[in-house]
Design a protein around this motif. Structure first.
Motif, PDB file in Angstrom:
ATOM      1  N   TYR A  81       0.826  -1.210   0.000  1.00  0.00           N
ATOM      2  CA  TYR A  81       0.000   0.000   0.000  1.00  0.00           C
ATOM      3  C   TYR A  81       0.860   1.261   0.000  1.00  0.00           C
ATOM      4  O   TYR A  81       0.485   2.283  -0.592  1.00  0.00           O
ATOM      5  N   LEU A  82       2.032   1.198   0.650  1.00  0.00           N
ATOM      6  CA  LEU A  82       2.877   2.386   0.818  1.00  0.00           C
ATOM      7  C   LEU A  82       4.104   2.422  -0.100  1.00  0.00           C
ATOM      8  O   LEU A  82       4.753   3.463  -0.191  1.00  0.00           O
ATOM      9  N   ALA A  83       4.435   1.312  -0.706  1.00  0.00           N
ATOM     10  CA  ALA A  83       5.701   1.224  -1.438  1.00  0.00           C
ATOM     11  C   ALA A  83       5.863   2.334  -2.469  1.00  0.00           C
ATOM     12  O   ALA A  83       6.948   2.894  -2.655  1.00  0.00           O
ATOM     13  N   GLY A  84       4.789   2.687  -3.134  1.00  0.00           N
ATOM     14  CA  GLY A  84       4.851   3.731  -4.156  1.00  0.00           C
ATOM     15  C   GLY A  84       4.983   5.130  -3.595  1.00  0.00           C
ATOM     16  O   GLY A  84       5.229   6.080  -4.354  1.00  0.00           O
ATOM     17  N   ASN A  85       4.854   5.272  -2.267  1.00  0.00           N
ATOM     18  CA  ASN A  85       4.950   6.589  -1.631  1.00  0.00           C
ATOM     19  C   ASN A  85       6.356   6.910  -1.131  1.00  0.00           C
ATOM     20  O   ASN A  85       6.589   7.989  -0.581  1.00  0.00           O
ATOM     21  N   LEU A  86       7.275   5.977  -1.306  1.00  0.00           N
ATOM     22  CA  LEU A  86       8.639   6.186  -0.832  1.00  0.00           C
ATOM     23  C   LEU A  86       9.325   7.267  -1.658  1.00  0.00           C
ATOM     24  O   LEU A  86       9.472   7.151  -2.864  1.00  0.00           O
ATOM     25  N   LYS A  87       9.744   8.338  -0.975  1.00  0.00           N
ATOM     26  CA  LYS A  87      10.343   9.482  -1.647  1.00  0.00           C
ATOM     27  C   LYS A  87      11.858   9.524  -1.473  1.00  0.00           C
ATOM     28  O   LYS A  87      12.609   9.732  -2.424  1.00  0.00           O
ATOM     29  N   SER A  88      12.325   9.343  -0.246  1.00  0.00           N
ATOM     30  CA  SER A  88      13.759   9.409   0.033  1.00  0.00           C
ATOM     31  C   SER A  88      14.035   8.735   1.365  1.00  0.00           C
ATOM     32  O   SER A  88      13.112   8.335   2.086  1.00  0.00           O
ATOM     33  N   GLY A  89      15.313   8.612   1.699  1.00  0.00           N
ATOM     34  CA  GLY A  89      15.680   7.991   2.960  1.00  0.00           C
ATOM     35  C   GLY A  89      17.184   7.951   3.115  1.00  0.00           C
ATOM     36  O   GLY A  89      17.930   8.306   2.190  1.00  0.00           O
ATOM     37  N   GLY A  90      17.623   7.517   4.276  1.00  0.00           N
ATOM     38  CA  GLY A  90      19.058   7.444   4.501  1.00  0.00           C
ATOM     39  C   GLY A  90      19.403   7.020   5.913  1.00  0.00           C
ATOM     40  O   GLY A  90      18.526   6.681   6.718  1.00  0.00           O
ATOM     41  N   VAL A  91      20.691   7.038   6.196  1.00  0.00           N
ATOM     42  CA  VAL A  91      21.224   6.723   7.516  1.00  0.00           C
ATOM     43  C   VAL A  91      21.986   7.943   8.021  1.00  0.00           C
ATOM     44  O   VAL A  91      22.856   8.463   7.318  1.00  0.00           O
ATOM     45  N   ASP A  92      21.655   8.396   9.209  1.00  0.00           N
ATOM     46  CA  ASP A  92      22.372   9.529   9.810  1.00  0.00           C
ATOM     47  C   ASP A  92      23.647   9.004  10.479  1.00  0.00           C
ATOM     48  O   ASP A  92      23.791   8.985  11.710  1.00  0.00           O
ATOM     49  N   LYS A  93      24.574   8.588   9.622  1.00  0.00           N
ATOM     50  CA  LYS A  93      25.798   7.946  10.097  1.00  0.00           C
ATOM     51  C   LYS A  93      26.600   8.830  11.046  1.00  0.00           C
ATOM     52  O   LYS A  93      27.218   8.348  12.004  1.00  0.00           O
ATOM     53  N   HIS A  94      26.574  10.131  10.820  1.00  0.00           N
ATOM     54  CA  HIS A  94      27.390  11.027  11.639  1.00  0.00           C
ATOM     55  C   HIS A  94      27.012  10.981  13.118  1.00  0.00           C
ATOM     56  O   HIS A  94      27.841  11.252  13.982  1.00  0.00           O
ATOM     57  N   VAL A  95      25.767  10.617  13.412  1.00  0.00           N
ATOM     58  CA  VAL A  95      25.316  10.550  14.806  1.00  0.00           C
ATOM     59  C   VAL A  95      26.101   9.483  15.571  1.00  0.00           C
ATOM     60  O   VAL A  95      26.379   9.644  16.765  1.00  0.00           O
ATOM     61  N   ARG A  96      26.477   8.422  14.876  1.00  0.00           N
ATOM     62  CA  ARG A  96      27.271   7.367  15.519  1.00  0.00           C
ATOM     63  C   ARG A  96      28.620   7.909  16.006  1.00  0.00           C
ATOM     64  O   ARG A  96      29.209   7.381  16.967  1.00  0.00           O
ATOM     65  N   GLY A  97      29.096   8.972  15.399  1.00  0.00           N
ATOM     66  CA  GLY A  97      30.370   9.561  15.784  1.00  0.00           C
ATOM     67  C   GLY A  97      30.288  10.562  16.907  1.00  0.00           C
ATOM     68  O   GLY A  97      31.328  11.047  17.383  1.00  0.00           O
ATOM     69  N   TRP A  98      29.082  10.893  17.375  1.00  0.00           N
ATOM     70  CA  TRP A  98      28.939  11.817  18.488  1.00  0.00           C
ATOM     71  C   TRP A  98      29.421  11.163  19.788  1.00  0.00           C
ATOM     72  O   TRP A  98      29.401   9.942  19.937  1.00  0.00           O
ATOM     73  N   GLU A  99      29.823  11.994  20.733  1.00  0.00           N
ATOM     74  CA  GLU A  99      30.293  11.493  22.017  1.00  0.00           C
ATOM     75  C   GLU A  99      29.169  10.767  22.755  1.00  0.00           C
ATOM     76  O   GLU A  99      28.032  11.236  22.803  1.00  0.00           O
ATOM     77  N   LYS A 100      29.491   9.602  23.305  1.00  0.00           N
ATOM     78  CA  LYS A 100      28.551   8.777  24.068  1.00  0.00           C
ATOM     79  C   LYS A 100      27.332   8.367  23.255  1.00  0.00           C
ATOM     80  O   LYS A 100      26.224   8.237  23.782  1.00  0.00           O
ATOM     81  N   SER A 101      27.532   8.162  21.960  1.00  0.00           N
ATOM     82  CA  SER A 101      26.439   7.763  21.085  1.00  0.00           C
ATOM     83  C   SER A 101      26.205   6.261  21.147  1.00  0.00           C
ATOM     84  O   SER A 101      27.062   5.489  21.578  1.00  0.00           O
ATOM     85  N   SER A 102      25.042   5.845  20.704  1.00  0.00           N
ATOM     86  CA  SER A 102      24.741   4.430  20.538  1.00  0.00           C
ATOM     87  C   SER A 102      25.661   3.826  19.481  1.00  0.00           C
ATOM     88  O   SER A 102      26.244   4.538  18.650  1.00  0.00           O
ATOM     89  N   ASP A 103      25.758   2.494  19.477  1.00  0.00           N
ATOM     90  CA  ASP A 103      26.510   1.826  18.420  1.00  0.00           C
ATOM     91  C   ASP A 103      25.696   1.689  17.137  1.00  0.00           C
ATOM     92  O   ASP A 103      26.212   1.231  16.108  1.00  0.00           O
ATOM     93  N   HIS A 104      24.429   2.094  17.186  1.00  0.00           N
ATOM     94  CA  HIS A 104      23.584   2.176  15.989  1.00  0.00           C
ATOM     95  C   HIS A 104      23.458   3.637  15.565  1.00  0.00           C
ATOM     96  O   HIS A 104      23.613   4.549  16.387  1.00  0.00           O
ATOM     97  N   ALA A 105      23.134   3.849  14.304  1.00  0.00           N
ATOM     98  CA  ALA A 105      22.806   5.190  13.806  1.00  0.00           C
ATOM     99  C   ALA A 105      21.322   5.230  13.439  1.00  0.00           C
ATOM    100  O   ALA A 105      20.730   4.200  13.091  1.00  0.00           O
ATOM    101  N   PRO A 106      20.702   6.402  13.497  1.00  0.00           N
ATOM    102  CA  PRO A 106      19.306   6.505  13.080  1.00  0.00           C
ATOM    103  C   PRO A 106      19.154   6.252  11.576  1.00  0.00           C
ATOM    104  O   PRO A 106      20.013   6.619  10.782  1.00  0.00           O
TER     105      PRO A 106
END
Length: 256
Positions: free
Chosen positions: A225-250
């Motif tokens: 139902y939603l597949a055709g509505n996908l416009k853009s996306g990504g990984v906020d990799k830089h957040v993983r480099g912040w101090e005391k960040s999670s080992d995952h990125a958003p």
């Protein structure tokens, strides 16, 4: 609508990182995993102050999932994955936001393989498949999102040959993931970036982040139902480099 997932790896200990990212990224809907906090210790005041409503299912020490929404009503559907009433681990929460079903999950890791933890993972995946196949049959706008603890293909992990007997990459879980996609679910990030090396997790050891020795564990699946509505996306990799960040990125997508 901007929808994101973030394994925060301890919401209270990493709350400044989460709030900083929310301010920067401004997602409309956020699914969180690994709260590592009991129900009463979820920082709802700080989350509300950041402009978000929330529902959550906390758990002491490990697990815990939450769904946040900015200026949108959250209608909770269920806070456990159907199929095993004896399963008390907080790994699934489902809601309706803006007429879209949001299924936030923290799929079991499954290690060590073989063993009872891997068996639990396989059983959990079977329950998940049953639930999300129901959503396909109902032809609903739905998003299945979170930390799947599944590396789908060799291109989703650094030096895949090292991972053959790891529960994240075992053939059983890769096959299950493929079966989910064959039922009609769209892997949003891989659809947007079919050839690129994209990771969402980097271990704290061995300078994994600086070497980009990571893996893609956090996924966003869209119903037909939603597949055709996908416009853009990504990984906020830089957040993983912040101090005391999670080992995952958003990880995030935008739907029309």
């Amino acid at each position: 609508m901007k929808i994101a997932t973030y394994n925060v790896n301890g919401i209270n200990g990493r709350l400044p990182v989460l709030l900083r990212w929310l301010e920067e990224a401004q997602p409309d809907v956020v699914c969180l995993q690994e709260l590592k906090a009991p129900q009463q210790r979820f920082p709802i005041k700080e989350i509300n102050a950041a402009g978000y409503n929330a529902i959550w299912n906390g758990q002491k020490s490990w697990n815990g999932v939450a769904i946040l929404a900015k200026d949108l009503e959250i209608t909770e559907v269920q806070r456990s994955l159907p199929g095993d009433p004896e399963d008390i681990q907080s790994r699934y929460i489902e809601a309706i936001i803006n007429q879209t079903v949001i299924c936030c999950l923290y799929l079991p890791n499954g290690n060590p393989y073989p063993g009872p933890k891997f068996d639990y993972k396989i059983a959990w995946i079977k329950r998940l498949k049953k639930r999300i196949n129901q959503l396909i049959k109902m032809d609903l706008p739905a998003v299945v999102i979170g930390d799947f603890n599944i590396i789908p293909t060799a291109s989703d992990v650094y030096k895949s040959e090292r991972w053959e007997d790891n529960a994240l990459y075992r053939k059983e879980v890769k096959t299950a993931y493929k079966q989910i996609l064959k039922k009609g679910w769209t892997d949003a990030i891989r659809t947007l970036y079919p050839e690129e090396t994209i990771y969402t997790f980097w271990d704290y050891l061995y300078n994994s982040y600086s070497r980009n020795a990571g893996m893609r564990l956090d996924h966003i699946l869209l119903s037909p139902y939603l597949a055709g509505n996908l416009k853009s996306g990504g990984v906020d990799k830089h957040v993983r480099g912040w101090e005391k960040s999670s080992d995952h990125a958003p990880v995030w997508i935008i739907l029309d």
